[in-house]
Scaffold this active site. Sequence first.
Site, PDB file in Angstrom:
ATOM      1  N   LYS A 125       0.609  -1.422   0.384  1.00 36.52           N
ATOM      2  CA  LYS A 125      -0.092   0.267  -0.279  1.00 36.52           C
ATOM      3  C   LYS A 125       0.815   0.995  -0.159  1.00 36.52           C
ATOM      4  CE  LYS A 125      -3.892  -2.230   1.814  1.00 36.52           C
ATOM      5  NZ  LYS A 125      -3.047  -3.950   2.217  1.00 36.52           N
ATOM      6  N   LYS A 160      -8.191   1.899   5.906  1.00 39.76           N
ATOM      7  CA  LYS A 160      -7.998   0.567   6.376  1.00 39.76           C
ATOM      8  C   LYS A 160      -6.216   0.470   6.126  1.00 39.76           C
ATOM      9  CE  LYS A 160      -6.348   0.379   1.181  1.00 39.76           C
ATOM     10  NZ  LYS A 160      -6.908  -0.545  -0.594  1.00 39.76           N
ATOM     11  N   ARG A 210      -7.830  -8.971  -9.902  1.00 36.66           N
ATOM     12  CA  ARG A 210      -6.723  -9.270  -9.287  1.00 36.66           C
ATOM     13  C   ARG A 210      -5.458  -9.418 -10.701  1.00 36.66           C
ATOM     14  NH1 ARG A 210      -3.780 -11.030  -5.402  1.00 36.66           N
ATOM     15  NH2 ARG A 210      -4.602  -9.381  -4.507  1.00 36.66           N
ATOM     16  N   ARG A 224     -12.609 -10.199  -9.219  1.00 30.71           N
ATOM     17  CA  ARG A 224     -13.172 -11.289  -7.523  1.00 30.71           C
ATOM     18  C   ARG A 224     -14.690 -10.035  -7.596  1.00 30.71           C
ATOM     19  NH1 ARG A 224      -8.111 -10.368  -4.902  1.00 30.71           N
ATOM     20  NH2 ARG A 224      -8.615  -8.470  -5.465  1.00 30.71           N
ATOM     21  N   ARG A 232     -15.567  -6.203   0.973  1.00 36.74           N
ATOM     22  CA  ARG A 232     -14.420  -6.825   0.382  1.00 36.74           C
ATOM     23  C   ARG A 232     -14.615  -8.023  -0.382  1.00 36.74           C
ATOM     24  NH1 ARG A 232     -13.281  -8.269   6.173  1.00 36.74           N
ATOM     25  NH2 ARG A 232     -14.926  -8.668   5.970  1.00 36.74           N
ATOM     26  N   ASP A 272      -4.348  -4.773  -7.533  1.00 34.52           N
ATOM     27  CA  ASP A 272      -5.325  -4.785  -7.468  1.00 34.52           C
ATOM     28  C   ASP A 272      -5.869  -4.193  -8.210  1.00 34.52           C
ATOM     29  OD1 ASP A 272      -5.773  -7.029  -6.516  1.00 34.52           O
ATOM     30  OD2 ASP A 272      -5.332  -6.010  -3.845  1.00 34.52           O
ATOM     31  N   GLU A 280      -3.415  -1.212  -5.554  1.00 34.41           N
ATOM     32  CA  GLU A 280      -2.846  -1.992  -4.411  1.00 34.41           C
ATOM     33  C   GLU A 280      -1.465  -2.460  -5.187  1.00 34.41           C
ATOM     34  OE1 GLU A 280      -3.549  -4.485  -1.017  1.00 34.41           O
ATOM     35  OE2 GLU A 280      -4.921  -3.108  -0.327  1.00 34.41           O
ATOM     36  N   ASN A 282       0.768  -5.811  -4.704  1.00 36.08           N
ATOM     37  CA  ASN A 282       1.273  -6.870  -3.983  1.00 36.08           C
ATOM     38  C   ASN A 282       2.416  -7.904  -3.827  1.00 36.08           C
ATOM     39  OD1 ASN A 282      -1.540  -7.322  -1.966  1.00 36.08           O
ATOM     40  ND2 ASN A 282      -2.316  -6.892  -3.940  1.00 36.08           N
TER      41      ASN A 282
END
Length: 314
Positions: A125, A160, A210, A224, A232, A272, A280, A282
């Site tokens: 992040k 978050k 993703r 997703r 979420r 993401d 994001e 990851n």
Amino acid sequence: MKLNVAVQMDPIARINIRGDSTFALLLEAQKRGHGLSYYTPDKLSQLGDELVAPVQLLTVRDEPGNHFTLGEPRREALNGFDVVLLRQDPPFDLAYITSTHFLECIHPKTLVVNDPVSVRNAPEKLFVMNFPQLMPPTLISRDLDEINAFREQHGAVVMKPLHGHGGAAVFRVMPQDMNFGSLYDMFSVTFREPWVIQQFIPEVKHGDKRIILVNGEFAGAVNRVPAPDDLRSNMVRGGAAQATDLTPREREICETVGPALRERGLLFVGLDVINDRLTEINVTSPTGIRAIARLGGPDIAAKIWDVIEKKRSK
């Protein structure tokens, strides 16, 4: 080429093999004849210039409830392995950071995937903030005045923890939200670091994509979709996986971010993206490759091992 591979991961007995990307990598490595050894990060020790752990020979099977067999622990220097897969989940805390310092001592003579220095220096992040032109408006802060000013400008936001994972403690905060004061107090007590406050994207109801990059190149994607009663979309939180293609903007995002990942030795990365906006990057233990394969997409585990074998053959 047969490689001697160690995997640093969370307890293998607890993983959900249906969705676990690490397990897909282990299955593919075993299929190729590579030797697998397993240890958990709490077992790492540094003795002078040697990094040691009580590793166990590992055999894996794609059978829920009967997915692994471990040999007896044997103390070995990780310097002697060809590859170490760094695949434990966050929290990205001091224990995690320490493990990257340990692994830095043996990389790149022993190839660590992903590069431990870059994993440490590019938390998901924060690293994404290098690409503000690709993102929704985002603030990283724990200062109440800054957060209120951001909320006043952007309306509904998502709040978050900076080093959270798997959708834990992700909240939507509406304008004049009566829960905000209590939420701010809870975050203040629970998280010592700053938090992420990001403009809420209503289109998240249609999915949070993703996108997997391997060595900086697009390798596959899955959409997703969150459950009707949840913000979420993480599959561990009940998100539903759907086959998807990339939009032109998403391809632009991959082309923009990819070279920076390749330069940093971040071989296996998950982006993401919500409604063509990057949220994001990851780099610790991205998931998604088993869902992509189940939906008829490419075999990303095979692509990852192709790259690792090529790097080890040099």
